[in-house]
Design an enzyme around this catalytic site. Structure first.
Site, mmCIF file in Angstrom:
data_model
loop_
_atom_site.group_PDB
_atom_site.id
_atom_site.type_symbol
_atom_site.label_atom_id
_atom_site.label_comp_id
_atom_site.label_asym_id
_atom_site.label_seq_id
_atom_site.Cartn_x
_atom_site.Cartn_y
_atom_site.Cartn_z
ATOM 1 N N TRP A 186 0.737 -1.196 -0.464
ATOM 2 C CA TRP A 186 -0.007 0.569 0.499
ATOM 3 C C TRP A 186 0.336 1.397 -0.269
ATOM 4 O O TRP A 186 1.850 1.361 0.575
ATOM 5 C CB TRP A 186 -1.167 0.130 1.082
ATOM 6 N N GLU A 227 -2.294 -2.737 -3.004
ATOM 7 C CA GLU A 227 -3.845 -2.876 -2.441
ATOM 8 C C GLU A 227 -4.577 -1.136 -2.449
ATOM 9 O O GLU A 227 -3.794 0.138 -3.423
ATOM 10 C CB GLU A 227 -3.205 -2.092 -0.664
ATOM 11 N N LYS A 229 -7.308 2.778 -3.478
ATOM 12 C CA LYS A 229 -7.965 3.716 -2.311
ATOM 13 C C LYS A 229 -7.719 4.347 -3.520
ATOM 14 O O LYS A 229 -7.672 5.126 -4.090
ATOM 15 C CB LYS A 229 -6.291 3.653 -0.874
ATOM 16 N N ASP A 260 -10.267 -3.760 0.339
ATOM 17 C CA ASP A 260 -10.090 -3.085 1.893
ATOM 18 C C ASP A 260 -11.449 -2.678 1.678
ATOM 19 O O ASP A 260 -11.456 -1.185 0.983
ATOM 20 C CB ASP A 260 -8.728 -1.647 2.112
ATOM 21 N N HIS A 263 -11.585 1.526 0.850
ATOM 22 C CA HIS A 263 -11.221 2.431 0.524
ATOM 23 C C HIS A 263 -11.725 2.606 -0.553
ATOM 24 O O HIS A 263 -10.832 3.470 -1.815
ATOM 25 C CB HIS A 263 -9.575 1.374 0.277
ATOM 26 N N HIS A 287 -8.661 -6.348 3.133
ATOM 27 C CA HIS A 287 -8.398 -6.059 4.291
ATOM 28 C C HIS A 287 -9.679 -5.395 5.385
ATOM 29 O O HIS A 287 -10.835 -4.526 4.593
ATOM 30 C CB HIS A 287 -8.169 -4.358 4.339
ATOM 31 N N ASP A 295 -12.426 6.442 5.860
ATOM 32 C CA ASP A 295 -11.548 5.479 6.453
ATOM 33 C C ASP A 295 -11.358 5.404 7.583
ATOM 34 O O ASP A 295 -10.078 5.584 7.824
ATOM 35 C CB ASP A 295 -10.095 5.395 4.821
ATOM 36 N N ASP A 297 -11.179 3.187 9.631
ATOM 37 C CA ASP A 297 -10.451 1.835 10.704
ATOM 38 C C ASP A 297 -11.588 1.736 12.411
ATOM 39 O O ASP A 297 -10.529 1.248 12.679
ATOM 40 C CB ASP A 297 -9.140 2.564 10.640
ATOM 41 N N ASP A 327 -8.060 -4.904 9.770
ATOM 42 C CA ASP A 327 -7.122 -3.166 9.240
ATOM 43 C C ASP A 327 -7.965 -2.888 9.741
ATOM 44 O O ASP A 327 -8.893 -1.758 8.785
ATOM 45 C CB ASP A 327 -6.709 -3.272 7.488
#
Ligand code: RNT
Ligand code: ZN
Length: 418
Positions: A186, A227, A229, A260, A263, A287, A295, A297, A327
């Site tokens: 990433w 990855e 995004k 992810d 993303h 992820h 994002d 998380d 993640d």
């Protein structure tokens, strides 16, 4: 809850599932064997041990809950403790920034297995697989948010070398542990504001990735994934490794692609992308995260999307083609609870997918959409709880919320002393 009660409830639940055509024992065995990679970075707010004391790259940990792991020893201690609450095949996902230099002057372009020897020994002793990530953030050699696609050749060279070192290290992990070590690339590269040339950075990114993947390093042992995004904080207008870029690179170069959950644009979900991507790719990496408005998380909860992700993998028999990793990083609540809650939720969703009645799909194949909808809804009230409790009991991890008291005790005895 006492053992007899758990077993009795399980027996009754098993009968109910059997009536819906589900073999619970087979489902338990299948669910238990699917690896889930636990991200080391939840334990220390993504700081790492190789020199940085703040996070960059367009990602941010919010919260200041006490007890962050400050040393590799503390992080391993916390992970060991968290693992006592987490059933099923678990791996640990490490970032290169968790290198232990032991006073040696060495930078990310020169890391070897030596900087990860302690992690490897720990993994061996704990019988746990490792996954790996080059760290393209929180480092003075980043050119702002640019790494592999920087206009500066020296910067690119440094990060290309880092990317190659990570492949070498991952192969060592895989050999020593007897299971593949997936590597996730990433790169936060991008601009805060509208840029004039979107192409040149992508040309450079492609050259750099090609240089990283040029050396002949066994990708069966260490599969490499890119990855994508959509945007980051301070990188709102342009991301070099966007979805189309990363997915395209992966297809053309036979790499894996990392989806992810956080993303994509807010109404997009990765569960909807999985079987589409797997038409053209051999494998993907996930992820699993929880974006709240951005994002962010957040710790993953057992919501519809988490279930849908696991349904897509398991009901389509794709478990050997998907590396499942988590993640997220929440610093506003107990970090060990973050692992326990998220990992247990991932496993619950996996088990629930394994317990889904095949009759739902059959109804669809038969063109009976009435039955499909009816059975989809009936699935939701099948007695999952007793099966989950029994599974935890059998795996010698806490049943119900019993783990929480232990986390509180650990907080008092260990975390609050830091
Ligand atoms: C960032 C990416 C990336 C990181 C970790 C720490 O938006 O999701 O995967 O979160 O590598
Ligand atoms: Zn990610």
């Amino acid at each position: 809850m006492n053992e007899t009660k758990i077993l009795n409830a399980y027996q009754a639940a098993k009968d109910q599932y059997a009536a819906a055509g589900v073999d619970v024992e087979a489902a338990l065995a299948r669910a238990n064997a699917i690896p889930v990679s636990m991200h080391c970075w939840q334990g220390d707010d993504v700081i790492g041990f190789d020199g940085s004391d703040e996070l960059s790259g367009g990602i941010a940990t919010t919260g200041d809950y006490p007890g962050r792991a400050r040393t590799p020893g503390e992080l391993r201690q916390d992970i060991d403790f968290a693992r006592t609450m987490i059933p099923g095949a678990t791996k640990l996902n490490l970032h290169a920034s968790y290198a232990e230099k032991h006073g040696k002057k060495i930078d990310r372009d020169a890391y070897t297995i030596d900087e990860f020897r302690d992690w490897l020994d720990w993994a061996k002793a704990g019988n746990i697989g490792l996954d790996f990530n080059p760290t393209y953030f929180s480092h003075p050699r980043m050119d702002g948010n640019f790494s592999l696609s920087s206009y500066d050749e020296g910067t690119r060279r440094f990060w290309i070398e880092h990317g190659i070192r990570c492949r070498e290290i991952a192969v060592e992990f895989a050999k020593a542990l007897g299971q593949p070590c997936a590597i996730n690339y990433w790169m936060p590269d991008g601009y805060k504001d509208v840029c004039a040339d979107t192409k040149r950075h992508r040309d450079l990114m492609t050259q750099s990735l090609d240089a990283i993947f040029a050396p002949d390093i066994d990708e069966t042992l260490a599969p490499c994934s890119i990855e994508s995004k959509v945007f980051g904080i301070g990188v709102e207008s342009y991301t070099v490794a966007s979805h189309e870029y990363s997915y395209g690179y992966a297809i053309q170069n036979r790499k894996l692609y990392t989806l992810d959950s956080g993303h994509f644009h807010p109404t997009e979900v990765i569960s909807a992308k999985l079987t589409a991507c797997l038409q053209f790719l051999d494998k993907v990496l996930l992820h699993v995260s929880r974006p709240v408005r951005w994002d962010s998380d957040h710790v993953i909860i057992w919501d519809d999307e988490l279930q849908k992700i696991m349904d897509e993998i398991i009901c389509n028999g794709l478990e050997s083609r998907v590396f499942i990793g988590l993640d997220y990083f929440d610093a506003s609540i107990n970090r060990i609870a973050c692992w326990a809650i998220g990992m247990r939720n991932a496993r619950k969703a996996i088990l629930s997918a394994c317990l889904a009645p095949a009759s739902i799909r059959q109804a669809e194949y038969d063109g009976d959409w009435t039955t499909r909808l009816a059975l989809q809804e009936e699935r939701k009230t099948l007695p999952f709880g007793p099966v989950w409790d029994y599974y935890c009991l059998k795996n010698e991890v806490d049943v119900g919320s019993a783990w929480l008291d232990r986390v509180k005790g650990y907080e008092k005895d260990v975390l609050s002393q830091r």
